[in-house]
Design an enzyme around this catalytic site. Structure first.
Site, PDB file in Angstrom:
ATOM      1  N   HIS A 198       1.047  -1.128   0.067  1.00  0.00           N
ATOM      2  CA  HIS A 198       0.071   0.051   0.040  1.00  0.00           C
ATOM      3  C   HIS A 198       0.860   1.262  -0.334  1.00  0.00           C
ATOM      4  O   HIS A 198       2.008   1.213   0.233  1.00  0.00           O
ATOM      5  CB  HIS A 198      -0.868  -0.177   1.292  1.00  0.00           C
ATOM      6  N   LYS A 248      -0.385   4.818   4.555  1.00  0.00           N
ATOM      7  CA  LYS A 248      -1.339   3.935   5.102  1.00  0.00           C
ATOM      8  C   LYS A 248      -0.860   3.794   6.466  1.00  0.00           C
ATOM      9  O   LYS A 248       0.357   3.352   7.026  1.00  0.00           O
ATOM     10  CB  LYS A 248      -1.531   2.411   4.228  1.00  0.00           C
TER      11      LYS A 248
HETATM   12  N1  LIG Z   1     -13.074  -0.908   2.888  1.00  0.00           N
HETATM   13  C1  LIG Z   1     -12.254  -0.640   1.713  1.00  0.00           C
HETATM   14  O1  LIG Z   1     -12.425  -0.732   0.541  1.00  0.00           O
HETATM   15  C2  LIG Z   1     -11.202   0.669   1.954  1.00  0.00           C
HETATM   16  C3  LIG Z   1     -10.982   0.866   3.054  1.00  0.00           C
HETATM   17  N2  LIG Z   1      -9.713   2.061   3.377  1.00  0.00           N
HETATM   18  C4  LIG Z   1      -9.849   2.472   4.731  1.00  0.00           C
HETATM   19  O2  LIG Z   1     -10.536   3.648   4.907  1.00  0.00           O
HETATM   20  C5  LIG Z   1      -9.824   4.219   6.183  1.00  0.00           C
HETATM   21  C6  LIG Z   1      -9.481   5.671   5.453  1.00  0.00           C
HETATM   22  O3  LIG Z   1      -8.557   5.578   4.503  1.00  0.00           O
HETATM   23  P1  LIG Z   1      -7.848   6.873   3.719  1.00  0.00           P
HETATM   24  O4  LIG Z   1      -8.969   7.710   3.281  1.00  0.00           O
HETATM   25  O5  LIG Z   1      -7.071   6.272   2.733  1.00  0.00           O
HETATM   26  O6  LIG Z   1      -7.355   7.625   4.826  1.00  0.00           O
HETATM   27  P2  LIG Z   1      -7.043   9.361   5.042  1.00  0.00           P
HETATM   28  O7  LIG Z   1      -6.126   9.403   6.055  1.00  0.00           O
HETATM   29  O8  LIG Z   1      -6.468   9.883   3.489  1.00  0.00           O
HETATM   30  O9  LIG Z   1      -8.571  10.076   5.345  1.00  0.00           O
HETATM   31  C7  LIG Z   1      -8.907   9.577   6.918  1.00  0.00           C
HETATM   32  C8  LIG Z   1     -10.257  10.614   7.102  1.00  0.00           C
HETATM   33  O10 LIG Z   1     -10.801  10.143   8.279  1.00  0.00           O
HETATM   34  C9  LIG Z   1     -10.383  11.293   9.195  1.00  0.00           C
HETATM   35  N3  LIG Z   1      -9.993  10.649  10.425  1.00  0.00           N
HETATM   36  C10 LIG Z   1      -9.164   9.974  10.690  1.00  0.00           C
HETATM   37  N4  LIG Z   1      -9.239   9.686  12.092  1.00  0.00           N
HETATM   38  C11 LIG Z   1     -10.149  10.259  12.732  1.00  0.00           C
HETATM   39  C12 LIG Z   1     -10.270  10.472  14.002  1.00  0.00           C
HETATM   40  N5  LIG Z   1      -9.880   9.813  15.148  1.00  0.00           N
HETATM   41  N6  LIG Z   1     -11.521  11.408  14.036  1.00  0.00           N
HETATM   42  C13 LIG Z   1     -12.029  11.821  13.313  1.00  0.00           C
HETATM   43  N7  LIG Z   1     -11.775  11.741  11.879  1.00  0.00           N
HETATM   44  C14 LIG Z   1     -10.642  11.009  11.688  1.00  0.00           C
HETATM   45  C15 LIG Z   1      -9.453  12.349   8.769  1.00  0.00           C
HETATM   46  O11 LIG Z   1      -9.773  13.473   9.193  1.00  0.00           O
HETATM   47  P3  LIG Z   1      -8.786  14.620   9.051  1.00  0.00           P
HETATM   48  O12 LIG Z   1      -8.755  15.237   7.852  1.00  0.00           O
HETATM   49  O13 LIG Z   1      -9.040  15.392  10.136  1.00  0.00           O
HETATM   50  O14 LIG Z   1      -7.269  14.029   9.369  1.00  0.00           O
HETATM   51  C16 LIG Z   1      -9.616  11.956   7.184  1.00  0.00           C
HETATM   52  O15 LIG Z   1     -10.811  13.025   6.551  1.00  0.00           O
HETATM   53  C17 LIG Z   1      -8.460   3.311   6.604  1.00  0.00           C
HETATM   54  O16 LIG Z   1      -8.929   2.522   7.478  1.00  0.00           O
HETATM   55  C18 LIG Z   1      -8.450   2.676   5.174  1.00  0.00           C
HETATM   56  O17 LIG Z   1      -7.655   1.316   5.675  1.00  0.00           O
HETATM   57  C19 LIG Z   1      -9.413   2.635   2.357  1.00  0.00           C
HETATM   58  C20 LIG Z   1      -9.449   2.404   1.158  1.00  0.00           C
HETATM   59  C21 LIG Z   1     -10.446   0.999   0.729  1.00  0.00           C
HETATM   60  O1  LIG Z   2      -5.889   2.046   3.313  1.00  0.00           O
HETATM   61  C1  LIG Z   2      -6.013   1.773   2.060  1.00  0.00           C
HETATM   62  O2  LIG Z   2      -5.718   2.354   1.124  1.00  0.00           O
HETATM   63  C2  LIG Z   2      -6.809   0.538   1.969  1.00  0.00           C
HETATM   64  N1  LIG Z   2      -7.433  -0.148   3.018  1.00  0.00           N
HETATM   65  C3  LIG Z   2      -7.970  -1.288   2.669  1.00  0.00           C
HETATM   66  C4  LIG Z   2      -7.345  -2.423   3.430  1.00  0.00           C
HETATM   67  O3  LIG Z   2      -6.730  -1.977   4.746  1.00  0.00           O
HETATM   68  O4  LIG Z   2      -7.420  -3.512   3.306  1.00  0.00           O
HETATM   69  C5  LIG Z   2      -8.475  -1.516   1.490  1.00  0.00           C
HETATM   70  C6  LIG Z   2      -7.307  -1.330   0.529  1.00  0.00           C
HETATM   71  O5  LIG Z   2      -6.627  -2.217   0.169  1.00  0.00           O
HETATM   72  C7  LIG Z   2      -6.979   0.086   0.468  1.00  0.00           C
END
Ligand SMILES: NC(=O)C1=CN([C@@H]2O[C@H](COP(=O)(O)OP(=O)(O)OC[C@H]3O[C@@H](n4cnc5c(N)ncnc54)[C@H](OP(=O)(O)O)[C@@H]3O)[C@@H](O)[C@H]2O)C=CC1
Ligand SMILES: O=C(O)C1=N[C@H](C(=O)O)C[C@H](O)C1
Length: 266
Positions: free
Chosen positions: A154, A158
């Site tokens: 990743h 991450k």
């Molecule tokens: N299930 C799936 O298909 C996928 C899952 N994911 C998961 O999604 C999650 C987010 O990933 P990603 O978008 O890349 O992360 P980013 O770091 O780009 O974004 C995270 C967001 O969540 C907010 N955030 C994080 N921690 C907190 C907190 N404690 N309280 C409030 N807001 C919070 C951040 O706010 P702020 O702007 O204030 O920092 C930001 O807006 C991860 O857990 C990732 O593994 C990602 C891709 C695909």
């Molecule tokens: O954090 C990410 O970017 C992603 N998170 C998910 C995971 O933890 O499996 C899904 C995807 O691989 C991208």
């Protein structure tokens, strides 16, 4: 398709609107017919995303009550997702969460919320990953005694490791192969492999969207199954499919597999 009066079929609320996935969900929602964004929130202030003003996440409870979205889509962090799930339970709003990295106690809290509202949690919303998981289960069952090693790659921002998807695949492998019960996270020094191990390797580099590779190896052959996500739109599309499926369901605990099974029946 939108209703005859022009109102949207699905009104979604989005948390983490300023994050990589939140932005992707808002962009996918803007492009999807019949979907409207009820509101979007973020912990830190951010400029409008895909034409949607972003409100403070502290106002989530009030916004859920006043806007009554059909479903909340969450990609944030484990602690915030648990708090948002409690807010959804209080407001009677279904929750789709793709957040990963939950501790067991946090998962318990999410499950508690699912007593009050439908909660759909998925570590990966790519349909290709759902197919990968089915293929891995089949291969692991067909190749008893073969060593299994999982590698995920990743982007360098991450936070959680191994990925949520990797953990789901490991659960699948252990479920099928009862003899594999020890996850070994990398190896160093004198580290001979024992038969019950599954090696787990988390790489973080550049802007890689997400890759998962499962190696099954016997003495004279190897099988490798790999999924590579091309961009985050694939996750956002899957999350919106899940949101459309979840809205209006009974309270309970759901996964992306439930959505795909529904597709299969259609
Ligand atoms: N299930 C799936 O298909 C996928 C899952 N994911 C998961 O999604 C999650 C987010 O990933 P990603 O978008 O890349 O992360 P980013 O770091 O780009 O974004 C995270 C967001 O969540 C907010 N955030 C994080 N921690 C907190 C907190 N404690 N309280 C409030 N807001 C919070 C951040 O706010 P702020 O702007 O204030 O920092 C930001 O807006 C991860 O857990 C990732 O593994 C990602 C891709 C695909
Ligand atoms: O954090 C990410 O970017 C992603 N998170 C998910 C995971 O933890 O499996 C899904 C995807 O691989 C991208």
């Amino acid at each position: 398709m939108s209703a005859a009066d022009g109102s949207p079929d699905l009104r979604v609320a989005v948390t983490g609107a300023g994050g990589r996935m939140g932005r992707e969900v808002l962009s996918a929602a803007a492009d999807r017919e019949g979907v409207a964004v009820a509101f979007a929130v973020n912990r830190s202030p951010v400029d409008p995303v895909a034409g949607v003003a972003v409100e403070p996440a502290d106002d989530l409870g009030d916004l859920l009550a006043s806007e009554e979205p059909d479903v909340l889509v969450d990609f944030t962090g484990p602690a915030s997702a648990v708090g948002y799930a409690e807010a959804c339970a209080d407001a009677g709003v279904p929750l789709v969460t793709g957040t990963t990295g939950f501790a067991d106690a946090q998962l318990d809290s999410l499950r508690t919320a699912s007593d009050a509202v439908p909660v759909l949690k998925a570590s990966n919303f790519a349909r290709g990953v759902a197919a990968l998981r089915r293929a891995v289960r089949e291969a692991a069952a067909a190749l008893p005694g073969y060593d299994v090693e999982l590698t995920e790659t990743h982007h360098n921002a991450k936070r959680d490791a191994p990925s949520g998807t990797a953990k789901s695949i490991l659960d699948d492998v252990e479920d099928v192969r009862g003899d594999l019960d020890e996850r070994v996270h990398g190896r160093e020094g004198d580290a001979p492999r024992s038969p019950g191990e599954v090696g787990v390797h988390a790489r973080r580099a550049g802007d890689v969207t997400g890759e998962h590779d499962v190696l099954l190896a016997g003495n004279r052959e190897t099988l490798e199954l790999t999924h590579r996500a091309g961009d985050r739109g694939v996750f956002a599309e899957g999350a919106l499919d899940a949101a459309a499926w979840l809205a209006g369901r009974d309270p309970g605990w759901y996964g992306f597999g439930d959505v795909l099974d529904a597709d299969g029946d259609a």
